[in-house]
Design an enzyme around this catalytic site. Structure first.
Site, PDB file in Angstrom:
ATOM      1  N   PRO A 194       6.660  -1.234   7.500  1.00  0.00           N
ATOM      2  CA  PRO A 194       6.835  -1.511   6.074  1.00  0.00           C
ATOM      3  C   PRO A 194       5.660  -0.991   5.257  1.00  0.00           C
ATOM      4  CG  PRO A 194       6.278  -3.523   7.256  1.00  0.00           C
ATOM      5  CD  PRO A 194       6.447  -2.446   8.283  1.00  0.00           C
ATOM      6  N   GLU A 195       5.914  -0.657   4.002  1.00  0.00           N
ATOM      7  CA  GLU A 195       4.831  -0.230   3.114  1.00  0.00           C
ATOM      8  C   GLU A 195       4.295  -1.450   2.373  1.00  0.00           C
ATOM      9  OE1 GLU A 195       5.103   3.553   1.439  1.00  0.00           O
ATOM     10  OE2 GLU A 195       6.467   4.273   2.967  1.00  0.00           O
ATOM     11  N   LYS A 226      -1.207  -3.642   4.297  1.00  0.00           N
ATOM     12  CA  LYS A 226      -0.134  -4.122   5.165  1.00  0.00           C
ATOM     13  C   LYS A 226      -0.495  -5.447   5.840  1.00  0.00           C
ATOM     14  CE  LYS A 226       1.387   0.592   5.489  1.00  0.00           C
ATOM     15  NZ  LYS A 226       1.660   1.801   6.276  1.00  0.00           N
ATOM     16  N   ARG A 228     -12.854  -3.590   5.665  1.00  0.00           N
ATOM     17  CA  ARG A 228     -12.543  -2.334   6.344  1.00  0.00           C
ATOM     18  C   ARG A 228     -11.287  -1.668   5.772  1.00  0.00           C
ATOM     19  NH1 ARG A 228     -10.793  -5.854  11.038  1.00  0.00           N
ATOM     20  NH2 ARG A 228      -8.555  -5.485  11.070  1.00  0.00           N
ATOM     21  N   ASN A 283       4.583   6.162   4.427  1.00  0.00           N
ATOM     22  CA  ASN A 283       5.151   7.500   4.466  1.00  0.00           C
ATOM     23  C   ASN A 283       5.994   7.844   3.238  1.00  0.00           C
ATOM     24  OD1 ASN A 283       5.298   9.862   5.807  1.00  0.00           O
ATOM     25  ND2 ASN A 283       6.989   9.283   7.153  1.00  0.00           N
ATOM     26  N   ARG A 326       3.392  11.271  11.428  1.00  0.00           N
ATOM     27  CA  ARG A 326       4.612  10.907  10.701  1.00  0.00           C
ATOM     28  C   ARG A 326       5.174  12.157  10.053  1.00  0.00           C
ATOM     29  NH1 ARG A 326       4.344   5.473   9.328  1.00  0.00           N
ATOM     30  NH2 ARG A 326       6.522   5.680   8.744  1.00  0.00           N
TER      31      ARG A 326
END
Ligand code: ZN
Length: 269
Positions: free
Chosen positions: A2-3, A52, A121, A162, A258
């Protein structure tokens, strides 16, 4: 995978149903049982997303850190909750709703300090109010890596996946293989502002739409896209189909593990 808009939407959905309540917390699968026992009946006080990563706060400083990875799934429903299957890592249930988390890469009880280390991070997230787009550009402007790969690097910018990567580069007519150091501050500002707007709309609609009003199926008199991702896009998964703007065949190639999609006419090196 998932984005970021999906994770921010989940943070909202968890909050809507459980914030301010003290849900029953269980781990039918057993892998989160010790932590679930500690949280069971505690007040859920907030939810948050960064890229995410999803965070659920119980009490003052107890955080559940969730990363769905490739296979994680979240499902909400009204009470009464059905008997859980043994694939449910984490179930929350109160008087009105339940939610099951299955198959995440991460589901862990962490402290404030551990949570801060995760934020540290990650790059800025276009969906967060505290995001500093300049921090991303400073790294991009020093890099010979392609902008397409940099946009997928969560240390540089968090939450872009993506689909948004391919679409935002198309919308700004930038060839995906252009090096980061060749992206000007003005171009970066425009890309960032566009990601903020597109991803906010993604949270609202729970799907990704990136075409401008003049390129919708209605405006162009074309059939809507048929794809299990839904939404109207310019290039993502449209390889060999004609570009909505110039008619050139959309191209695809692998990059950063990807598939990349772009229009070789509209997008300039
Ligand atoms: Zn084109």
């Amino acid at each position: 995978m998932p984005e970021g808009h999906t994770i921010h939407r989940l943070a909202q959905d968890y909050a809507e149903r459980f914030q301010g309540t003290a849900p029953r917390v269980t781990s039918p699968q057993g892998k989160f049982s010790d932590a679930a026992d500690l949280l069971n009946g505690a007040l859920l006080t907030g939810t948050e997303a960064h890229g995410k990563h999803l965070f659920l706060r119980f009490r003052d400083t107890d955080w559940v850190h969730i990363h769905l990875g490739l296979f994680g799934k979240v499902g909400f429903g009204p009470t009464p909750a059905p008997p859980p299957t043994d694939t449910v890592r984490l179930r929350l249930a109160n008087d009105t709703a339940y939610v099951d988390l299955r198959g995440p890469t991460t589901c862990a009880l962490i402290t404030d300090d551990e949570k801060r280390a995760i934020h540290d991070r990650l790059g800025p997230d276009p969906l967060r109010a505290d995001a500093d787009p300049g921090a991303a550009h400073r790294r991009i402007s020093r890099s010979r890596t392609t902008i397409a790969a940099l946009l997928m690097d969560q240390k540089i910018i968090a939450g872009v996946g993506n689909v948004y990567r391919a679409e935002v580069l198309f919308r700004h007519r930038i060839d995906p293989y252009r090096e980061g150091r060749d992206i000007t501050p003005a171009q970066w500002s425009a890309i960032w502002a566009d990601l903020v707007a597109l991803m906010r709309e993604g949270v609202r609609n729970n799907r990704i739409d990136t075409v401008r009003p003049e390129h919708t199926p209605e405006a162009m008199g074309r059939p809507p896209r048929v794809d299990d991702h839904g939404g109207e896009v310019y290039v993502y998964r449209r390889a060999t189909l004609p570009c909505h703007i110039c008619g050139t065949e959309i191209r695809t190639a692998g990059l950063a593990a990807r598939n990349l999609f772009w229009c070789p006419t509209c997008q300039q090196p």
